[in-house]
Design an enzyme around this catalytic site. Structure first.
Site, PDB file in Angstrom:
ATOM      1  N   ARG A  99       0.770  -1.210   0.510  1.00  9.18           N
ATOM      2  CA  ARG A  99      -0.129  -0.105  -0.079  1.00  9.18           C
ATOM      3  C   ARG A  99       0.455   1.126  -0.083  1.00  9.18           C
ATOM      4  O   ARG A  99       2.068   1.080   0.382  1.00  9.18           O
ATOM      5  CB  ARG A  99      -1.008  -0.599   1.472  1.00  9.18           C
ATOM      6  CG  ARG A  99      -1.450   1.452   0.995  1.00  9.18           C
ATOM      7  CD  ARG A  99      -2.670   0.985   2.396  1.00  9.18           C
ATOM      8  NE  ARG A  99      -3.699   0.369   1.953  1.00  9.18           N
ATOM      9  CZ  ARG A  99      -5.496   0.609   2.745  1.00  9.18           C
ATOM     10  NH1 ARG A  99      -5.219   0.972   3.789  1.00  9.18           N
ATOM     11  NH2 ARG A  99      -5.942  -0.593   1.743  1.00  9.18           N
ATOM     12  N   HIS A 126      -7.306   0.925  -5.846  1.00  7.14           N
ATOM     13  CA  HIS A 126      -7.661  -0.302  -5.101  1.00  7.14           C
ATOM     14  C   HIS A 126      -8.216  -1.564  -5.869  1.00  7.14           C
ATOM     15  O   HIS A 126      -9.108  -1.935  -5.847  1.00  7.14           O
ATOM     16  CB  HIS A 126      -8.119   0.389  -4.276  1.00  7.14           C
ATOM     17  CG  HIS A 126      -8.011  -0.413  -2.899  1.00  7.14           C
ATOM     18  ND1 HIS A 126      -7.042  -1.073  -2.782  1.00  7.14           N
ATOM     19  CD2 HIS A 126      -9.049   0.023  -1.632  1.00  7.14           C
ATOM     20  CE1 HIS A 126      -7.196  -1.727  -1.362  1.00  7.14           C
ATOM     21  NE2 HIS A 126      -7.891  -1.130  -0.209  1.00  7.14           N
ATOM     22  N   GLN A 129      -9.985  -4.143  -3.489  1.00  4.85           N
ATOM     23  CA  GLN A 129     -11.328  -3.843  -3.411  1.00  4.85           C
ATOM     24  C   GLN A 129     -12.269  -4.250  -4.348  1.00  4.85           C
ATOM     25  O   GLN A 129     -13.054  -4.916  -3.719  1.00  4.85           O
ATOM     26  CB  GLN A 129     -10.594  -2.663  -2.379  1.00  4.85           C
ATOM     27  CG  GLN A 129     -11.738  -2.207  -2.428  1.00  4.85           C
ATOM     28  CD  GLN A 129     -13.300  -2.243  -0.732  1.00  4.85           C
ATOM     29  OE1 GLN A 129     -12.179  -2.320  -0.010  1.00  4.85           O
ATOM     30  NE2 GLN A 129     -14.259  -3.115  -0.456  1.00  4.85           N
ATOM     31  N   ASP A 215     -17.831   6.845  -1.700  1.00  6.27           N
ATOM     32  CA  ASP A 215     -16.666   6.199  -1.217  1.00  6.27           C
ATOM     33  C   ASP A 215     -15.950   7.964  -0.375  1.00  6.27           C
ATOM     34  O   ASP A 215     -16.813   8.651  -1.151  1.00  6.27           O
ATOM     35  CB  ASP A 215     -15.328   5.652  -1.918  1.00  6.27           C
ATOM     36  CG  ASP A 215     -13.541   5.429  -1.223  1.00  6.27           C
ATOM     37  OD1 ASP A 215     -13.919   5.615   0.529  1.00  6.27           O
ATOM     38  OD2 ASP A 215     -12.511   5.652  -1.703  1.00  6.27           O
ATOM     39  N   CYS A 255     -16.455   0.889   1.198  1.00  5.54           N
ATOM     40  CA  CYS A 255     -15.246   0.414   0.610  1.00  5.54           C
ATOM     41  C   CYS A 255     -15.047   0.273   2.549  1.00  5.54           C
ATOM     42  O   CYS A 255     -14.064  -0.486   3.035  1.00  5.54           O
ATOM     43  CB  CYS A 255     -14.365   0.493  -0.225  1.00  5.54           C
ATOM     44  SG  CYS A 255     -13.508   2.144   0.312  1.00  5.54           S
ATOM     45  N   ARG A 283     -13.425  -9.475   1.241  1.00  5.12           N
ATOM     46  CA  ARG A 283     -11.902  -8.969   1.342  1.00  5.12           C
ATOM     47  C   ARG A 283     -10.706  -9.815   1.751  1.00  5.12           C
ATOM     48  O   ARG A 283      -9.971  -9.889   1.428  1.00  5.12           O
ATOM     49  CB  ARG A 283     -11.394  -7.708   2.292  1.00  5.12           C
ATOM     50  CG  ARG A 283     -12.168  -6.485   1.710  1.00  5.12           C
ATOM     51  CD  ARG A 283     -11.743  -5.546   0.258  1.00  5.12           C
ATOM     52  NE  ARG A 283     -10.502  -6.268   0.372  1.00  5.12           N
ATOM     53  CZ  ARG A 283      -9.026  -4.885   0.808  1.00  5.12           C
ATOM     54  NH1 ARG A 283      -9.908  -3.812   1.178  1.00  5.12           N
ATOM     55  NH2 ARG A 283      -8.042  -4.697   0.164  1.00  5.12           N
TER      56      ARG A 283
HETATM   57  N1   CP Z   1     -11.326  -0.754   2.302  1.00  7.06           N
HETATM   58  C1   CP Z   1      -9.756  -0.597   2.796  1.00  7.06           C
HETATM   59  O1   CP Z   1      -9.132  -0.765   1.850  1.00  7.06           O
HETATM   60  O2   CP Z   1      -9.818  -0.420   4.120  1.00  7.06           O
HETATM   61  P1   CP Z   1      -8.440  -0.431   5.037  1.00  7.06           P
HETATM   62  O3   CP Z   1      -7.727   1.456   4.472  1.00  7.06           O
HETATM   63  O4   CP Z   1      -9.369  -0.280   6.754  1.00  7.06           O
HETATM   64  O5   CP Z   1      -7.318  -1.279   4.893  1.00  7.06           O
HETATM   65  N1  NVA Z   2     -10.558   5.890  -1.503  1.00  2.00           N
HETATM   66  C1  NVA Z   2      -9.467   5.908   0.073  1.00  2.00           C
HETATM   67  C2  NVA Z   2      -9.588   4.782   0.415  1.00  2.00           C
HETATM   68  C3  NVA Z   2      -9.876   4.065   1.257  1.00  2.00           C
HETATM   69  C4  NVA Z   2      -9.644   1.947   1.749  1.00  2.00           C
HETATM   70  C5  NVA Z   2      -8.261   6.215   0.720  1.00  2.00           C
HETATM   71  O1  NVA Z   2      -7.388   6.300  -0.369  1.00  2.00           O
HETATM   72  O2  NVA Z   2      -8.093   6.189   1.206  1.00  2.00           O
END
Ligand code: CP
Ligand code: NVA
Length: 296
Positions: A99, A126, A129, A215, A255, A283
């Protein structure tokens, strides 16, 4: 192969992974310990609850050893360039999932290593997801022919969702304020697979939809823009009144994490037709399917 974009899977592979996720969920014992003896890395430059824990537990249930790696220890791009970090970690690991803030960290690293590299969220996409989300939709209705409306910021989640959904035969509608639409490449690639429309009118986009998805307006790393974004996204909140325009058996998706009072109201999240915690559960199942696809 890598999974940096959901587009790295072709439509048939995507369908196969979603199908495998359903089978793994129904019969976890059938895949228990099937990847025993191998190791994966879960590397985080940003916070996470779902991705971190679901991927770790998924790995454990497949018999894999997983190493959680926090960037505070590594200093990717500061202490050491991404390419070198990748070339070192591939000597220990069979797969590396990361990430990151900047998607180019992923592409730079992936370009130098032979093990599969998986995107656990970047500024662009993502994909994991989106795969879990398609599993969640497929549990409720056939993907092909479903109408999915995404309301809000055309962010990482939206980019992957739009592309994955179109690849799965879903009709995609997006409602975003001008300047906040999903990235043009994702929209163009999605449109190669099926109908994709973009509007700045959430009511028009939600009317008759089978799935309503949103989101956060301010993603991780965009905190400085939060006030401007709150102004830009006024009118794009998903509340029960907007949701009522969708089809009678529509469901609501997010999400998570959610910012109650911004992109979604508290009562929409708690609505009987909200499936946000089922998404979170999937997930884990879908990450098992991804690991089996990449390592099996
Ligand atoms: N939806 C998701 O990726 O959640 P986190 O940021 O908690 O991993
Ligand atoms: N769009 C959000 C998703 C988190 C899972 C972010 O990038 O913070």
């Amino acid at each position: 192969m890598n999974l940096l974009s959901v587009g790295d899977l072709g439509p048939d592979q995507l369908a196969g992974v979603i199908d495998l996720a359903a089978r793994v969920k129904a019969d976890p014992g059938s895949v228990a310990d099937t990847l025993k003896g191998r190791s994966i890395g879960l590397f985080f430059m940003k916070q996470s609850v779902r991705t971190w824990v679901s991927c770790d537990v998924a790995a454990m249930e497949l018999g894999l050893h997983s190493v959680s790696i926090r960037n505070e220890e590594v200093g990717l791009g500061k202490r050491e360039p991404p390419e070198d970090v990748g070339r070192v970690l591939e000597r220990y690991l069979d797969l590396l999932a990361l990430r990151v803030f900047d998607h180019t960290d992923l592409t730079r690293l992936a370009g130098q290593v032979r093990i599969p590299v998986v995107n656990l969220l970047s500024d662009r996409e993502h994909p994991c997801q989106a795969i879990g989300d398609l599993q969640t939709i497929a549990e409720r209705r056939p993907l092909r022919g479903t109408v999915l409306t995404y309301v809000g910021d055309g962010n990482n989640v939206a980019n992957s969702l739009v592309l994955a959904a179109a690849m799965a035969g879903i009709e995609v509608r997006v409602a975003s304020p001008p300047g906040y639409e999903p990235m043009p490449e994702a929209l163009a690639m999605a449109a190669e697979h099926g109908p994709v429309s973009v509007t700045s009118d959430p009511r028009q986009a939600v009317a008759g939809a089978d799935v309503v998805y949103t989101d956060v307006w301010t993603s991780m790393g965009q905190e400085d823009e939060a006030l401007d974004r709150q102004r830009a996204f006024a009118g794009f909140q998903v509340d029960t009144e907007l949701f009522e325009l969708a089809s009678a058996d529509a469901f609501f998706m997010h999400c998570l994490p959610a910012h109650r009072g911004e992109e979604v109201t508290a009562d929409m999240l708690e609505h009987p037709r909200s499936v946000v915690f089922d998404q979170a559960e999937n997930r884990k199942h879908s990450f098992k399917a991804i690991l089996l696809h990449l390592l099996g």
